[in-house]
Scaffold this motif. Structure first.
Motif: not given
Length: 84
Positions: A1-17, A74-75
């Motif tokens: 099983x595998x899940x990839x989740x991502x958080x939208x960035x605030x400003x110019x930062x790269x997204x967190x995963x 969830x991506x």
């Protein structure tokens, strides 16, 4: 099983995963791998050992639910524990 989740960035930062993966080990237990970091940057990997698959799936689902409450989306999902 595998899940990839991502958080939208605030400003110019790269997204967190956060990537959550379940893998059987050689002794009949299960390992929950948590990889987290920024896309394009360094990441951190943590391992949790569980005695059986049911406990590992419960830990994965709990981690997924906590991340969704913190604003992650969830991506990608592969496996049985994919639905929130």
């Amino acid at each position: 099983m595998r899940l990839l989740l991502q958080q939208r960035p605030d400003g110019r930062e790269a997204p967190r995963f956060v990537q959550l993966m379940l893998q059987p080990d050689l002794l009949g237990g299960w390992t929950l791998l948590r990889e987290s970091g920024q896309i394009g940057g360094r990441s951190q990997v943590r391992r949790e050992q569980h005695l059986d698959q049911a406990a590992a799936v419960a830990a994965l689902e709990q981690a997924r639910d906590q991340l969704i409450k913190r604003g992650f989306q969830l991506m990608f999902a592969k496996g049985e524990a994919a639905r929130p």
